[in-house]
Design a protein around this motif. Sequence first.
Motif, PDB file in Angstrom:
ATOM      1  N   THR A  48      16.168  -9.764  -2.679  1.00 42.15           N
ATOM      2  CA  THR A  48      14.971  -9.813  -3.520  1.00 42.15           C
ATOM      3  C   THR A  48      14.096  -8.593  -3.271  1.00 42.15           C
ATOM      4  O   THR A  48      14.110  -8.069  -2.157  1.00 42.15           O
ATOM      5  N   PRO A  49      13.335  -8.164  -4.269  1.00 43.15           N
ATOM      6  CA  PRO A  49      13.287  -8.673  -5.642  1.00 43.15           C
ATOM      7  C   PRO A  49      14.596  -8.375  -6.381  1.00 43.15           C
ATOM      8  O   PRO A  49      15.233  -7.356  -6.127  1.00 43.15           O
ATOM      9  N   SER A  53      14.333  -6.951 -12.071  1.00 43.52           N
ATOM     10  CA  SER A  53      13.238  -7.912 -12.233  1.00 43.52           C
ATOM     11  C   SER A  53      11.896  -7.201 -12.418  1.00 43.52           C
ATOM     12  O   SER A  53      11.770  -5.999 -12.191  1.00 43.52           O
ATOM     13  N   LYS A  54      10.909  -8.000 -12.839  1.00 48.23           N
ATOM     14  CA  LYS A  54       9.535  -7.521 -12.990  1.00 48.23           C
ATOM     15  C   LYS A  54       8.647  -8.423 -12.146  1.00 48.23           C
ATOM     16  O   LYS A  54       8.881  -9.620 -12.051  1.00 48.23           O
ATOM     17  N   THR A  55       7.645  -7.818 -11.524  1.00 54.42           N
ATOM     18  CA  THR A  55       6.753  -8.590 -10.669  1.00 54.42           C
ATOM     19  C   THR A  55       5.324  -8.104 -10.822  1.00 54.42           C
ATOM     20  O   THR A  55       5.083  -6.913 -11.038  1.00 54.42           O
ATOM     21  N   ASP A  57       3.361  -8.667  -8.274  1.00 53.16           N
ATOM     22  CA  ASP A  57       3.033  -8.472  -6.868  1.00 53.16           C
ATOM     23  C   ASP A  57       3.122  -6.985  -6.529  1.00 53.16           C
ATOM     24  O   ASP A  57       4.196  -6.400  -6.546  1.00 53.16           O
ATOM     25  N   PRO A  60       5.281  -6.143  -2.846  1.00 53.50           N
ATOM     26  CA  PRO A  60       6.422  -7.063  -2.821  1.00 53.50           C
ATOM     27  C   PRO A  60       7.118  -7.098  -1.455  1.00 53.50           C
ATOM     28  O   PRO A  60       7.002  -6.163  -0.662  1.00 53.50           O
ATOM     29  N   VAL A 131      13.195  -2.473  -9.596  1.00 53.23           N
ATOM     30  CA  VAL A 131      12.178  -3.483  -9.788  1.00 53.23           C
ATOM     31  C   VAL A 131      10.997  -2.808 -10.485  1.00 53.23           C
ATOM     32  O   VAL A 131      10.643  -1.675 -10.153  1.00 53.23           O
ATOM     33  N   VAL A 133       7.057  -2.994 -11.161  1.00 55.12           N
ATOM     34  CA  VAL A 133       5.784  -3.580 -10.734  1.00 55.12           C
ATOM     35  C   VAL A 133       4.846  -3.468 -11.930  1.00 55.12           C
ATOM     36  O   VAL A 133       4.640  -2.390 -12.483  1.00 55.12           O
ATOM     37  N   LYS A 134       4.303  -4.632 -12.351  1.00 53.01           N
ATOM     38  CA  LYS A 134       3.435  -4.660 -13.538  1.00 53.01           C
ATOM     39  C   LYS A 134       1.978  -4.470 -13.151  1.00 53.01           C
ATOM     40  O   LYS A 134       1.562  -4.761 -12.059  1.00 53.01           O
TER      41      LYS A 134
END
Length: 134
Positions: A48-49, A53-55, A57, A60, A131, A133-134
Amino acid sequence: KSFATALAQGAYYWKVRAKDPGGNWSPWSTKWKFTVDTTKPGKPVLLTPANGSKTGDRTPTFTWKVVTGAKYYQLIVDDNADFSSPVFTSAWMTATSKTLGTPLVPKLYYWRVRAKDTAGNIGPWSIVWKVTVK
């Protein structure tokens, strides 16, 4: 004493004794052991992540599986796929996870991990995961 050829992997024992000018031998020293280990640990498997994926956080936690024979791990995170300018590179650590302390700027990041054993052999980098990060 040095060896003309490399020693094979495995455990070796050695001891010494001295001879004086009169031809008298000293008792043998204590037996010492050393191990030749040139086998590198395998590639870590990332957890993980999740790849792609999008997070939301911005700090992370990156996790990966234990690598058999490994003692230390190094994580690298970069916003360039070639890892030419890492935004984070960990010191060698024993944990199989790392939570970033400094928040990441929202964008796409690439990350990978490698392992090192107690003999100092460094294994190959894991596959690269992305990954956002938003």
